[in-house]
Design an enzyme around this catalytic site. Structure first.
Site, PDB file in Angstrom:
ATOM      1  N   HIS A 158       0.951  -1.346  -0.070  1.00  0.00           N
ATOM      2  CA  HIS A 158      -0.162   0.104  -0.026  1.00  0.00           C
ATOM      3  C   HIS A 158       0.860   1.156  -0.015  1.00  0.00           C
ATOM      4  CE1 HIS A 158       0.902   0.565   4.298  1.00  0.00           C
ATOM      5  NE2 HIS A 158       0.265  -0.535   4.469  1.00  0.00           N
ATOM      6  N   HIS A 208       4.207   1.296   2.243  1.00  0.00           N
ATOM      7  CA  HIS A 208       5.515   0.887   1.670  1.00  0.00           C
ATOM      8  C   HIS A 208       6.003   1.651   0.251  1.00  0.00           C
ATOM      9  CE1 HIS A 208       2.626  -2.538   2.995  1.00  0.00           C
ATOM     10  NE2 HIS A 208       3.415  -2.609   3.919  1.00  0.00           N
ATOM     11  N   CYS A 244       2.426  -8.624  16.361  1.00  0.00           N
ATOM     12  CA  CYS A 244       3.916  -8.011  16.635  1.00  0.00           C
ATOM     13  C   CYS A 244       4.860  -9.244  16.661  1.00  0.00           C
ATOM     14  CB  CYS A 244       3.951  -7.508  18.189  1.00  0.00           C
ATOM     15  SG  CYS A 244       2.901  -6.142  18.281  1.00  0.00           S
ATOM     16  N   HIS A 281      -2.034  -3.915  18.343  1.00  0.00           N
ATOM     17  CA  HIS A 281      -3.120  -4.654  17.974  1.00  0.00           C
ATOM     18  C   HIS A 281      -4.501  -4.399  18.518  1.00  0.00           C
ATOM     19  CE1 HIS A 281       0.508  -6.046  15.892  1.00  0.00           C
ATOM     20  NE2 HIS A 281      -0.258  -6.167  14.593  1.00  0.00           N
TER      21      HIS A 281
HETATM   22  N1  MSP Z   1       9.048  -7.190   8.026  1.00  0.00           N
HETATM   23  C1  MSP Z   1       8.871  -6.059   8.868  1.00  0.00           C
HETATM   24  C2  MSP Z   1      10.485  -5.192   8.562  1.00  0.00           C
HETATM   25  C3  MSP Z   1      11.630  -5.901   8.686  1.00  0.00           C
HETATM   26  S1  MSP Z   1      13.130  -5.032   8.162  1.00  0.00           S
HETATM   27  C4  MSP Z   1      14.441  -6.020   8.723  1.00  0.00           C
HETATM   28  C5  MSP Z   1       7.843  -5.180   8.839  1.00  0.00           C
HETATM   29  N2  MSP Z   1       7.443  -5.273   7.363  1.00  0.00           N
HETATM   30  S2  MSP Z   1       5.984  -4.238   7.300  1.00  0.00           S
HETATM   31  O1  MSP Z   1       5.455  -5.089   5.884  1.00  0.00           O
HETATM   32  O2  MSP Z   1       4.960  -4.190   8.207  1.00  0.00           O
HETATM   33  O3  MSP Z   1       6.492  -2.942   6.623  1.00  0.00           O
HETATM   34  C6  MSP Z   1       6.753  -1.906   7.484  1.00  0.00           C
HETATM   35  C7  MSP Z   1       7.213  -0.716   6.787  1.00  0.00           C
HETATM   36  O4  MSP Z   1       6.408  -0.325   5.991  1.00  0.00           O
HETATM   37  C8  MSP Z   1       7.329   0.480   7.724  1.00  0.00           C
HETATM   38  O5  MSP Z   1       8.356   0.639   8.733  1.00  0.00           O
HETATM   39  C9  MSP Z   1       7.375   1.566   6.563  1.00  0.00           C
HETATM   40  O6  MSP Z   1       8.533   1.451   6.035  1.00  0.00           O
HETATM   41  C10 MSP Z   1       6.161   0.959   5.752  1.00  0.00           C
HETATM   42  N3  MSP Z   1       4.711   1.474   6.269  1.00  0.00           N
HETATM   43  C11 MSP Z   1       3.796   0.658   6.428  1.00  0.00           C
HETATM   44  N4  MSP Z   1       2.801   1.413   6.795  1.00  0.00           N
HETATM   45  C12 MSP Z   1       2.977   2.663   6.648  1.00  0.00           C
HETATM   46  C13 MSP Z   1       2.233   3.807   6.812  1.00  0.00           C
HETATM   47  N5  MSP Z   1       1.003   3.922   7.042  1.00  0.00           N
HETATM   48  N6  MSP Z   1       3.047   5.254   6.748  1.00  0.00           N
HETATM   49  C14 MSP Z   1       4.217   5.097   6.142  1.00  0.00           C
HETATM   50  N7  MSP Z   1       4.990   3.874   6.292  1.00  0.00           N
HETATM   51  C15 MSP Z   1       4.438   2.707   6.295  1.00  0.00           C
HETATM   52  O7  MSP Z   1       7.653  -4.577   9.518  1.00  0.00           O
END
Ligand code: MSP
Length: 634
Positions: free
Chosen positions: A19, A22, A130, A147
């Site tokens: 989304h 990411h 988490c 959560h």
């Molecule tokens: N797999 C772990 C990260 C491991 S890194 C060694 C993870 N994955 S995740 O799919 O949840 O991705 C989290 C990341 O996605 C956030 O840190 C950010 O970079 C991005 N984002 C996800 N949702 C977001 C928002 N709503 N806003 C901005 N960035 C966000 O955590």
């Protein structure tokens, strides 16, 4: 001297499709990588997917498939999305890659041999969402603070990483390297976590419970905890321990993350590196969250913003521009399509688009479609030349502090100075006086040079549009000009042929109505994978009667409903565009009664109503006969 730059994004979980959140992180990483390449730095940019752990197992189970097949499918969605968003990553890592599995096992073995991994007992509250244990005091009313779900109480024998041993070292390291974690608010947050004694980190899961993970090299009955696996991707991608890539790039490692994963990156990872004998990364760069209508994006709220939808509707570069211009790095931002459209029209169509088209029209008309012969700038041109120099140095400074919105503001200041230069020089008047021919040529030369400067400056942000401007200037490869080519005024080659193109950024209109999902009669949307009857039985559907309805302040979509289903409840529903509050009172509707309560615009919604999309908005599910309120629907 050639500099070096290594940038990473988080590797994204494959339990949900990509989304806007990411997309944002990955676009920021891309802008940084492009800027450094443009500056002549050796650059390496890595993104990828995180594929092991409970969450993925669970998602695969719900999709009635195997974790591997599921991971392959979603990982491919990420991998295929990035080229569509012009992401220029050099490497895409998956935690299921053989070289990664080998690196994780190597590091585990090393830390184990050095005595920093031990076997012990574990009891505690575990949140699957988490993928971590919580201490009782960390829970809010017994629920996971993130959560809002009740964690499971688990007792296990497990392996632990002696993280506590490195607490003092980490505190000292952060204090000695004040920009190790930035912006400062996140450094402070990590230091405040570190004020309490750090517990050792449980880094294993018994295979009897979870076998979708990397087997510990020293105990085949266990797999490693997902974070101990995931974080290591950053060194696998460089070929640790032997690769040249590792030696070259690791000392320059810049990690980019959002605030949600600050603790693993700010605490687990540096202590893991220390224990493995690897020097710390250079910076942890932390940004805020994109929210929608003040709420977190989530599938259940139906407010997930998909990057490709916006790209298809408005174009890639406007999408990239908006994300980068709107979010102040480090702070949260609220996404609104309406402000997106405003920015496209004012900053892109008006300011930049018009500048390009006016300049090119004049160059074609007054200078026969060629860059005029150079003349050094006259006194009245200095403000323009100075403004270019100022923009170039401000952009460089902003990149250094990762303030990409500031870089864009600096570029747009220069665009506005250039637009003013046209107004002040009045080339159309000069064109009427033969004695002003030379001055006219100089003015057009300066405008073309300003466009070249702008094209290079915007290249990291909007590579496609930068190249379109460059094409009109007869420059076939904007990136090859390099950032240093705009430090001095006068780089555009006289005599070069110009060409005029279509408007760079057409104006767009914002349609207030949500785009209709045009499902034609008889045509169906894809059916979701099968679920068991037992899964269906978990859903509690009820007849409820609306007893009051009112608009939610500051929201154009939401209504607050009071409903009766043999007891009163509040529901917040996204139907404000389809129903007036007064039309609703007295209606009997269908609601999902056991959906976990969630807050929307600060109001707790205790359930969800059911509605279907029609050609003119949503219609609520209703009944042919009149059932009693509270009746269960089967
Ligand atoms: N797999 C772990 C990260 C491991 S890194 C060694 C993870 N994955 S995740 O799919 O949840 O991705 C989290 C990341 O996605 C956030 O840190 C950010 O970079 C991005 N984002 C996800 N949702 C977001 C928002 N709503 N806003 C901005 N960035 C966000 O955590």
């Amino acid at each position: 001297m050639e500099k070096t730059f290594f940038i990473t994004t988080p590797i994204y979980y494959v339990n949900a499709s990509p989304h806007i959140g990411h997309a944002y992180t990955t676009i920021v990483a891309d802008v940084l990588a492009r800027f450094h390449r443009l500056s002549g730095d050796r650059t390496f940019f890595v993104t990828g997917t995180d594929e092991h752990g409970d969450k993925i197992m669970e998602a695969a189970r719900l999709a009635a498939t195997t974790p591997q097949e599921y991971a392959d499918r979603i990982s491919a969605q990420f991998r295929n999305l990035w080229p569509e968003l012009a992401i220029s990553n050099d490497y895409f890592i998956r935690t299921t890659d053989a070289n990664h599995i080998e690196t994780v096992r190597l590091i585990l073995q090393k830390v184990y041999d050095d005595g920093d991994i031990y076997f012990g007992k574990y009891e505690g509250y575990y949140c699957v969402g988490c993928e971590r244990f919580y201490m009782e005091k960390e829970l809010e009313n017994g629920l996971c603070p993130d959560h809002k779900a009740a964690p499971e109480y688990r007792k296990e024998n497990n392996y632990f990483f002696r993280m506590s041993k490195y607490q003092e070292w980490l505190i000292a390291y952060i204090n000695e390297n004040p920009d190790f974690i930035r912006p400062e608010r996140y450094k402070n947050e990590v230091l405040s976590f570190l004020r309490d004694p750090l517990e050792d980190l449980c880094i294993s899961r018994p295979k009897s419970r979870l076998n979708w993970g990397i087997t510990l090299p020293f105990d085949k009955e266990y797999v490693t905890y997902v974070w101990f696996d995931a974080l290591i991707n950053y060194v696998t991608a460089l070929g640790y321990p032997d690769g040249d890539g590792f030696r070259t790039f690791w000392p320059h490692a810049e990690h980019l993350i959002a605030k949600d994963i600050l603790k693993p990156h700010g605490i687990y990872w540096p202590t893991m590196l220390k224990a493995a004998g690897i020097e710390p990364y250079r910076h942890l760069n932390v940004h805020g969250y994109w929210v929608v209508d003040q709420s977190k994006m989530s599938k259940s709220l139906g407010n997930v913003i998909k990057p490709l939808d916006l790209k298809d509707k408005y174009g890639l570069d406007p999408f990239r521009y908006f994300l980068l211009r709107e979010m102040v790095f480090g702070l949260d931002s609220s996404f609104s399509e309406e402000s997106f459209v405003q920015r496209i029209n004012s900053d892109l169509a008006n300011d930049l688009g018009n500048l390009v088209s006016r300049t090119m029209t004049m160059a074609m008309k007054y200078c026969a479609g060629k860059v005029p012969e150079v003349h050094s700038p006259s006194e009245e041109d200095w403000p323009l030349v100075d403004a270019a120099g100022k923009a170039v140095s401000e952009v460089e400074d902003s990149f250094r502090e990762l303030a990409l919105h500031k870089a864009l503001i600096a570029i747009w200041d220069f665009i506005s100075v250039t637009n003013k230069y046209i107004v002040e020089c009045e080339p159309w008047k000069l064109a009427q006086d033969a004695a002003c021919k030379e001055r006219l040529a100089k003015v057009v030369y300066n405008l073309l040079e300003a466009l070249r400067v702008i094209a290079i400056l915007i290249f990291p942000f909007m590579p496609g549009s930068a190249q379109k401007i460059a094409d009109q200037l007869g420059i076939t490869d904007a990136a090859s000009q390099g950032f240093s080519s705009i430090r001095l005024w006068g780089g555009i080659t006289p005599g070069r042929s110009l060409s005029r193109a279509e408007a760079l950024f057409p104006r767009v209109t914002y349609e207030k109505e949500k785009e209709k999902q045009t499902v034609k009669e008889g045509e169906s949307q894809p059916v979701k994978p099968f679920i068991e009857y037992a899964d269906f039985e978990k859903v509690d559907l009820r007849v409820a009667k609306i007893i009051a309805a009112e608009a939610v302040p500051k929201s154009s979509k939401l209504l607050k409903l009071k409903i009766d289903m043999g007891g009163e409840r509040t529901l917040v529903a996204g139907i404000a565009k389809d129903y007036k509050p007064e039309e609703l009172v007295g209606k009997k509707i269908v609601i999902v009664a056991n959906l976990k309560p969630t807050k929307l615009m600060g109001i707790e919604s205790q359930g969800m109503l059911l509605a279907a999309e029609t050609d003119d908005g949503l219609t609520l599910l209703s009944f042919e006969k009149d059932p009693k309120t509270g009746v269960m629907i089967k």
